[in-house]
Design an enzyme around this catalytic site. Structure first.
Site, mmCIF file in Angstrom:
data_model
loop_
_atom_site.group_PDB
_atom_site.id
_atom_site.type_symbol
_atom_site.label_atom_id
_atom_site.label_comp_id
_atom_site.label_asym_id
_atom_site.label_seq_id
_atom_site.Cartn_x
_atom_site.Cartn_y
_atom_site.Cartn_z
ATOM 1 C CD GLU A 273 -2.493 -1.254 2.749
ATOM 2 O OE1 GLU A 273 -2.084 -0.509 3.666
ATOM 3 O OE2 GLU A 273 -3.440 -2.031 2.878
ATOM 4 N N PRO A 274 1.696 1.438 -1.005
ATOM 5 C CG PRO A 274 2.768 1.446 -3.086
ATOM 6 C CD PRO A 274 1.858 0.622 -2.212
ATOM 7 N NE ARG A 312 4.519 15.189 4.345
ATOM 8 C CZ ARG A 312 5.821 15.071 4.499
ATOM 9 N NH1 ARG A 312 6.631 16.000 4.050
ATOM 10 N NH2 ARG A 312 6.348 14.031 5.083
ATOM 11 C CE1 TYR A 316 2.136 13.945 10.464
ATOM 12 C CE2 TYR A 316 2.624 14.501 8.188
ATOM 13 C CZ TYR A 316 1.805 13.917 9.122
ATOM 14 O OH TYR A 316 0.674 13.294 8.713
ATOM 15 C CB CYS A 355 -2.782 35.056 11.835
ATOM 16 S SG CYS A 355 -3.384 36.118 10.534
ATOM 17 C CE1 TYR A 384 -0.833 10.636 3.499
ATOM 18 C CE2 TYR A 384 1.472 10.448 2.857
ATOM 19 C CZ TYR A 384 0.270 9.857 3.173
ATOM 20 O OH TYR A 384 0.164 8.501 3.148
HETATM 21 C C1 LIG Z 1 -1.420 6.048 5.119
HETATM 22 C C2 LIG Z 1 -1.432 4.598 4.869
HETATM 23 C C3 LIG Z 1 -0.681 4.048 3.829
HETATM 24 C C4 LIG Z 1 0.284 4.855 2.983
HETATM 25 O O1 LIG Z 1 1.372 5.295 3.716
HETATM 26 P P1 LIG Z 1 2.621 5.991 2.976
HETATM 27 O O2 LIG Z 1 3.506 6.378 4.091
HETATM 28 O O3 LIG Z 1 2.094 7.169 2.234
HETATM 29 O O4 LIG Z 1 3.212 4.973 2.066
HETATM 30 C C5 LIG Z 1 -0.821 2.697 3.594
HETATM 31 N N1 LIG Z 1 -1.642 1.928 4.344
HETATM 32 C C6 LIG Z 1 -2.370 2.434 5.364
HETATM 33 C C7 LIG Z 1 -3.239 1.532 6.141
HETATM 34 C C8 LIG Z 1 -2.285 3.776 5.660
HETATM 35 O O5 LIG Z 1 -2.984 4.275 6.688
#
Ligand SMILES: *Cc1c(COP(=O)(O)O)cnc(C)c1O
Length: 425
Positions: A273-274, A312, A316, A355, A384
């Site tokens: 899940e990239p 970001r 973060y 602000c 993001y």
């Molecule tokens: C946010 C998320 C991702 C993607 O994360 P990256 O850091 O953008 O690769 C994949 N899986 C799940 C469950 C997430 O919450």
């Protein structure tokens, strides 16, 4: 790779001079490279081709429908975390059987939508959520497959807010509890518990946490199979490093070299899940310098983008490389790194117009001397970036532009003042 490079001192997105985009579309503006998106996806698909792998791009990183469309055409599945993201994937023509749906707080409405859509897997985060899914599947007479999110308790050594694979956070269940959940719910007729999901978090810079997580999870899968559960898939989640600095993270090939050998011959399909490793350096935020201000010892470059456009750094403390889009030839940055200091640079804070003192993009950054009207590129803002933007200060959300070769297209119009009010009238 990415496709934002200087030619004769001018920044190009693929074959387009970014200043041309600013002149036509205005600033601030997000600019994406189609080639970079597709290149990252293809490299991941290829790196894992020795095992049955589905790459499910994480929509929350950058979810413009036009981007989802060409990723779907390139064979991507999708990782969604809300009904809204699922709807986007449906409208983009994505293969719904290659959708995985994660998130600790799915509502009944969202669950029923996903059941009706026929997604690939629900990634389930708690026993209570699983019970609710079973109830809703029964009421609607729909079947589905489930991956249970297991928390492997691996420390990702990243920012506290973006570590999710440790025991003491709200995501997933621990290994002990996972065995119990499979034993208790593993025989449901409609809701087939047949996969394990792991997602470590975001921001790591080595492959080690993934290798450790797989090494911890494989014995759990063996144990589940010994207890009679059919486990067909391991979903390894996202969080793979993205090039916020030049060549600072492992490539898809490096990750695969650590992960694939562990999974070969295990009779497991793999899901990845990239998000940011595909989207981050496929996009940049282009912004214009409004004012230069001297405040005591400090010099500020006040730009027209703010934390509402790219949060970001404020959220973060994230690093984004920033550089003017037009420079003398000897000021072209050869590497995009934190401590880059070239002769002729001066130290400034790059800040937005909002602000809030957290409204900054860079502090004490060594940059070529900026003046009013200069354009600056905030690099690797594709992930993001726009998806986390807001209307704070009643600022219109900015336009998004997709570059493809020497052509560019506005894929999201800049909001107008009236767009912001439309739902309030
Ligand atoms: C946010 C998320 C991702 C993607 O994360 P990256 O850091 O953008 O690769 C994949 N899986 C799940 C469950 C997430 O919450």
């Amino acid at each position: 790779m990415d496709s934002f490079n200087y030619r004769n001192g001018r920044l190009f997105a693929e074959g387009v001079d970014v200043e041309v985009i600013a002149d036509e579309v205005g600033s601030p503006v997000y600019i994406y490279s189609k080639a970079t998106f597709k290149d990252h996806l293809a490299k991941i698909q290829k790196a894992y081709s020795a095992i049955d792998t589905t790459v499910c791009y994480s929509v929350k990183a950058c979810g413009n429908i036009n981007i989802l469309r060409f990723l779907a055409e390139a064979g991507s599945g999708f990782d969604v975390v809300s009904g809204g993201e699922l709807y986007r994937v449906q409208q983009a023509g994505g293969d719904i059987s290659k959708v995985v749906y994660a998130g600790v707080g799915k509502t009944d409405k969202e669950i029923v939508e996903a059941l009706n859509a026929g997604i690939g897997y629900f990634n389930i985060e708690s026993e209570a959520e699983l019970e609710n899914l079973i109830k809703l599947a029964k009421e609607n007479n729909k079947s589905t497959k489930v991956a249970l999110r297991i928390n492997p308790d691996v420390d990702y050594k990243s920012h506290a807010y973006i570590t999710t694979g440790k025991k003491e956070n709200k995501f997933g269940v621990d290994i002990e509890c996972a065995l119990e959940v499979f034993d208790k719910y593993g025989n449901d007729k409609l809701v087939k518990l047949c996969a394990v999901h792991v997602h470590l978090g975001s921001g790591g810079k080595t492959i080690d946490p993934y290798v450790i997580a797989v090494e911890k999870i494989l014995p759990v899968i063996d144990e589940l199979r010994n207890r009679g559960h059919e486990i067909e898939t391991l979903d390894l989640g996202g969080g793979y490093g993205a090039d916020y600095e030049s060549d600072s993270v492992p490539s898809a090939v490096d990750y695969a070299a650590g992960i694939v050998p562990l999974l070969k011959g295990k009779n497991l399909k793999l899901i990845l899940e990239p998000g940011k490793s595909i989207a981050a350096n496929a996009g940049m935020l282009l912004s214009r310098v409004l004012y230069i201000k001297q405040g005591g010892e400090k010099k500020f470059a006040i730009v027209d983008a703010g934390m509402n456009d790219l949060i970001r750094p404020a959220l973060y403390g994230a690093f984004h490389f920033i550089w003017p889009t037009a420079v003398e030839m000897d000021m072209v940055p050869l590497r995009r790194v934190k401590d880059l200091d070239m002769p002729g640079c001066e130290v400034v804070d790059v800040v937005g117009p909002i602000c809030e003192s957290s409204d900054f993009f860079a502090k004490n950054r060594s940059l070529p001397v900026l003046k009013r009207g200069d354009l600056v590129a905030v690099f690797a803002a594709g992930a993001y970036g726009f998806t986390m933007s807001s209307n704070y200060n009643a600022r219109a959300r900015v336009a998004e532009v997709l570059v493809d070769g020497d052509k560019f297209t506005v894929i999201r119009k800049r909001e107008s003042y009236e767009d912001q009010l439309a739902l309030e009238r």
